[in-house]
Design a protein around this motif. Structure first.
Motif, mmCIF file in Angstrom:
data_model
loop_
_atom_site.group_PDB
_atom_site.id
_atom_site.type_symbol
_atom_site.label_atom_id
_atom_site.label_comp_id
_atom_site.label_asym_id
_atom_site.label_seq_id
_atom_site.Cartn_x
_atom_site.Cartn_y
_atom_site.Cartn_z
ATOM 1 N N THR A 97 -57.609 13.514 -67.114
ATOM 2 C CA THR A 97 -56.519 13.884 -66.194
ATOM 3 C C THR A 97 -55.324 14.509 -66.911
ATOM 4 O O THR A 97 -54.737 15.476 -66.426
ATOM 5 N N LYS A 98 -54.985 13.971 -68.071
ATOM 6 C CA LYS A 98 -53.771 14.461 -68.747
ATOM 7 C C LYS A 98 -53.945 15.851 -69.371
ATOM 8 O O LYS A 98 -52.967 16.548 -69.588
ATOM 9 N N THR A 99 -55.207 16.238 -69.679
ATOM 10 C CA THR A 99 -55.369 17.489 -70.435
ATOM 11 C C THR A 99 -56.246 18.549 -69.755
ATOM 12 O O THR A 99 -56.348 19.664 -70.245
ATOM 13 N N ALA A 100 -56.883 18.192 -68.620
ATOM 14 C CA ALA A 100 -57.865 19.129 -68.034
ATOM 15 C C ALA A 100 -57.224 20.289 -67.266
ATOM 16 O O ALA A 100 -57.913 21.237 -66.897
ATOM 17 N N PHE A 101 -55.916 20.197 -67.025
ATOM 18 C CA PHE A 101 -55.280 21.200 -66.156
ATOM 19 C C PHE A 101 -54.095 21.887 -66.834
ATOM 20 O O PHE A 101 -53.464 21.326 -67.730
ATOM 21 N N ALA A 102 -53.826 23.094 -66.330
ATOM 22 C CA ALA A 102 -52.598 23.796 -66.711
ATOM 23 C C ALA A 102 -51.660 23.655 -65.507
ATOM 24 O O ALA A 102 -51.847 24.329 -64.495
ATOM 25 N N PRO A 103 -50.687 22.739 -65.569
ATOM 26 C CA PRO A 103 -49.815 22.521 -64.415
ATOM 27 C C PRO A 103 -48.998 23.769 -64.078
ATOM 28 O O PRO A 103 -48.539 24.479 -64.983
ATOM 29 N N ILE A 104 -48.844 24.026 -62.781
ATOM 30 C CA ILE A 104 -48.041 25.169 -62.318
ATOM 31 C C ILE A 104 -46.655 24.681 -61.887
ATOM 32 O O ILE A 104 -45.641 25.238 -62.268
ATOM 33 N N GLY A 105 -46.614 23.617 -61.083
ATOM 34 C CA GLY A 105 -45.318 23.068 -60.671
ATOM 35 C C GLY A 105 -45.466 22.066 -59.549
ATOM 36 O O GLY A 105 -46.495 22.026 -58.863
ATOM 37 N N LEU A 106 -44.428 21.248 -59.377
ATOM 38 C CA LEU A 106 -44.403 20.301 -58.257
ATOM 39 C C LEU A 106 -44.073 21.061 -56.979
ATOM 40 O O LEU A 106 -43.441 22.133 -57.021
ATOM 41 N N VAL A 107 -44.466 20.521 -55.849
ATOM 42 C CA VAL A 107 -44.264 21.202 -54.564
ATOM 43 C C VAL A 107 -43.338 20.382 -53.651
ATOM 44 O O VAL A 107 -42.325 20.866 -53.161
ATOM 45 N N THR A 108 -43.728 19.143 -53.411
ATOM 46 C CA THR A 108 -42.948 18.290 -52.509
ATOM 47 C C THR A 108 -43.241 16.829 -52.822
ATOM 48 O O THR A 108 -44.265 16.519 -53.435
ATOM 49 N N ASN A 109 -42.347 15.965 -52.410
ATOM 50 C CA ASN A 109 -42.586 14.529 -52.524
ATOM 51 C C ASN A 109 -42.518 13.976 -51.100
ATOM 52 O O ASN A 109 -41.433 13.763 -50.562
ATOM 53 N N ALA A 110 -43.674 13.781 -50.490
ATOM 54 C CA ALA A 110 -43.696 13.429 -49.063
ATOM 55 C C ALA A 110 -43.588 11.920 -48.849
ATOM 56 O O ALA A 110 -44.300 11.151 -49.498
ATOM 57 N N PRO A 111 -42.706 11.504 -47.932
ATOM 58 C CA PRO A 111 -42.628 10.079 -47.595
ATOM 59 C C PRO A 111 -43.922 9.633 -46.925
ATOM 60 O O PRO A 111 -44.665 10.460 -46.395
ATOM 61 N N MET A 112 -44.173 8.329 -46.929
ATOM 62 C CA MET A 112 -45.363 7.811 -46.258
ATOM 63 C C MET A 112 -44.939 6.851 -45.139
ATOM 64 O O MET A 112 -43.826 6.321 -45.157
ATOM 65 N N THR A 113 -45.841 6.643 -44.194
ATOM 66 C CA THR A 113 -45.529 5.779 -43.051
ATOM 67 C C THR A 113 -46.673 4.791 -42.844
ATOM 68 O O THR A 113 -47.841 5.145 -43.007
ATOM 69 N N ILE A 114 -46.308 3.575 -42.475
ATOM 70 C CA ILE A 114 -47.325 2.562 -42.151
ATOM 71 C C ILE A 114 -47.505 2.608 -40.635
ATOM 72 O O ILE A 114 -46.529 2.413 -39.883
ATOM 73 N N ILE A 115 -48.708 2.910 -40.192
ATOM 74 C CA ILE A 115 -48.949 3.097 -38.753
ATOM 75 C C ILE A 115 -50.206 2.346 -38.304
ATOM 76 O O ILE A 115 -51.065 2.005 -39.122
ATOM 77 N N GLY A 116 -50.281 2.104 -36.982
ATOM 78 C CA GLY A 116 -51.428 1.371 -36.444
ATOM 79 C C GLY A 116 -51.979 2.042 -35.189
ATOM 80 O O GLY A 116 -51.370 2.977 -34.640
ATOM 81 N N ARG A 117 -53.122 1.534 -34.741
ATOM 82 C CA ARG A 117 -53.710 2.084 -33.499
ATOM 83 C C ARG A 117 -52.726 1.838 -32.343
ATOM 84 O O ARG A 117 -51.935 0.878 -32.387
ATOM 85 N N PRO A 118 -52.792 2.682 -31.320
ATOM 86 C CA PRO A 118 -51.753 2.634 -30.283
ATOM 87 C C PRO A 118 -51.673 1.312 -29.523
ATOM 88 O O PRO A 118 -50.611 0.983 -28.991
ATOM 89 N N ASP A 119 -52.783 0.548 -29.489
ATOM 90 C CA ASP A 119 -52.751 -0.712 -28.731
ATOM 91 C C ASP A 119 -52.740 -1.947 -29.631
ATOM 92 O O ASP A 119 -53.067 -3.045 -29.192
ATOM 93 N N LEU A 120 -52.352 -1.753 -30.894
ATOM 94 C CA LEU A 120 -52.264 -2.923 -31.783
ATOM 95 C C LEU A 120 -51.110 -3.799 -31.280
ATOM 96 O O LEU A 120 -50.009 -3.289 -31.040
ATOM 97 N N PRO A 121 -51.341 -5.117 -31.094
ATOM 98 C CA PRO A 121 -50.303 -5.958 -30.468
ATOM 99 C C PRO A 121 -48.924 -5.956 -31.152
ATOM 100 O O PRO A 121 -47.915 -5.859 -30.463
ATOM 101 N N PRO A 122 -48.800 -6.061 -32.492
ATOM 102 C CA PRO A 122 -47.449 -6.140 -33.056
ATOM 103 C C PRO A 122 -46.624 -4.864 -32.829
ATOM 104 O O PRO A 122 -47.180 -3.761 -32.829
#
Ligand code: ASP
Length: 331
Positions: free
Chosen positions: A114-139
């Motif tokens: 992983t550290k050496t197999a690529f020629a990095p071009i640049g970072l793009v974005t740092n996307a937030p993540m969300t914890i989500i559930g099925r629409p009828d999950l009780p909580p």
């Protein structure tokens, strides 16, 4: 001896000059045919959406089509393997997120370093993540969800995009924080995870806002928390995991673009400059904002910044996967 030495010197000088001219002309004529951008997850998902917006803008700037190809499976490592084995000519690129670094420690043996197999071009974005559930999950809140999982976790399912994917990492951290394992169901990306969540086939997932913004807004899923330090202005009602009870819980999916190792430096620089320009494009900025993310600052859309990020994240991954295996709440 002296004559031979002079001859060698002359030949070397000619070879160096030739290499310099040909590498410069390589970049000058680049790109003269379509470029393939490999996305290691399913079409229509979180990474794919970022990839397509970025590819479209970069295509416009380069005057050449960038074809997005989904090379899916094994938590993104199939796409990464393909990219690592591609000709290093600038015509095969890879977009990948934090999963490229977590896979380095989660997989016993990867076909690339992983550290050496690529020629990095640049970072793009740092996307937030969300914890989500099925629409009828009780909580209805994260606190209720934690109690619910503690009581019913044995019967629940958590969809993710495969071993080492961002959703897998977020899910592992979440389960560790809750103190209860839920059965994970691996997919080839979070687009199919989302379909099954909306269709109530699985119970939970954690995914980037670049895939979850629309389903959350349309109330197609239940949203419990965002994994950033502070709430998002565009989702003011969604609490952070930290404020909703999971102290210190924070994870984001940073994305970068890579070429295979050995890609001429001029091409790498040209792609990086184009990426920087693309990330300043008002249309791209708007489309990123619409999916609750933003471009990285310009000095991070560079080979140096992505290289540093990749190396430090592989090292961080080593530390926290070891901690997770021991059952300690990390990172
Ligand atoms: N967001 C997914 C992940 O968990 C991958 C995807 O479908 O983009 O890594």
């Amino acid at each position: 001896f002296r004559e031979t030495f002079m001859q060698i010197k002359k030949t070397a000088a000619i070879a160096i000059a030739f290499a310099m001219v040909s590498s410069a002309s390589v970049a000058q004529n680049y790109p003269n045919r379509p470029i393939t951008l490999l996305v290691p997850f399913a079409a229509g998902g979180a990474t794919d959406t970022v990839a397509r917006v970025t590819a479209q803008t970069m295509s416009k700037l380069l005057g050449q089509t960038i074809v997005v190809e989904n090379a899916t499976g094994a938590g993104g490592t199939i796409g990464a393997t393909r990219a690592s084995r591609a000709d290093p000519d600038g015509y095969t690129l890879l977009i990948h997120h934090i999963g490229i670094s977590t896979a380095a420690t989660l997989y016993r043996k990867l076909p690339y370093d992983t550290k050496t197999a690529f020629a990095p071009i640049g970072l793009v974005t740092n996307a937030p993540m969300t914890i989500i559930g099925r629409p009828d999950l009780p909580p209805n809140t994260l606190a209720e969800l934690v109690t619910y999982i503690k009581a019913n976790g044995d019967k629940m399912t958590f969809g993710n995009a495969g071993l080492g994917a961002a959703s897998h990492l977020c899910g592992m951290l979440f389960m560790t924080a809750v103190g209860k394992e839920v059965l994970t169901v691996p997919y080839k990306g979070n687009a199919p995870v989302m379909n099954d969540l909306i269709a109530k086939q699985i119970d939970l997932t954690c995914d980037q806002t670049t895939n979850t913004t629309a389903p959350i807004a349309g109330k197609l899923v239940k949203s419990y928390a965002i994994t950033t330090k502070t709430r998002l202005g565009s989702m003011p009602d969604l609490p952070t995991a930290d404020e909703a009870g999971l102290k210190g819980f924070e994870v984001g999916a940073w994305h970068g673009i890579y070429a295979p190792k050995g890609t001429p430096d001029d091409i790498v620089r040209k792609l990086s400059k184009t990426l920087q320009e693309a990330l300043r494009d008002p249309d791209l900025v708007k489309r990123f904002n619409d999916i609750n993310t933003e471009p990285v600052p310009q000095d991070e859309a560079t080979p140096e910044a992505l290289k540093a990020k990749l190396v430090s994240e592989v090292d961080r991954g080593t530390t926290f996967t070891v901690k997770l295996r021991r059952g300690e709440a990390a990172p």
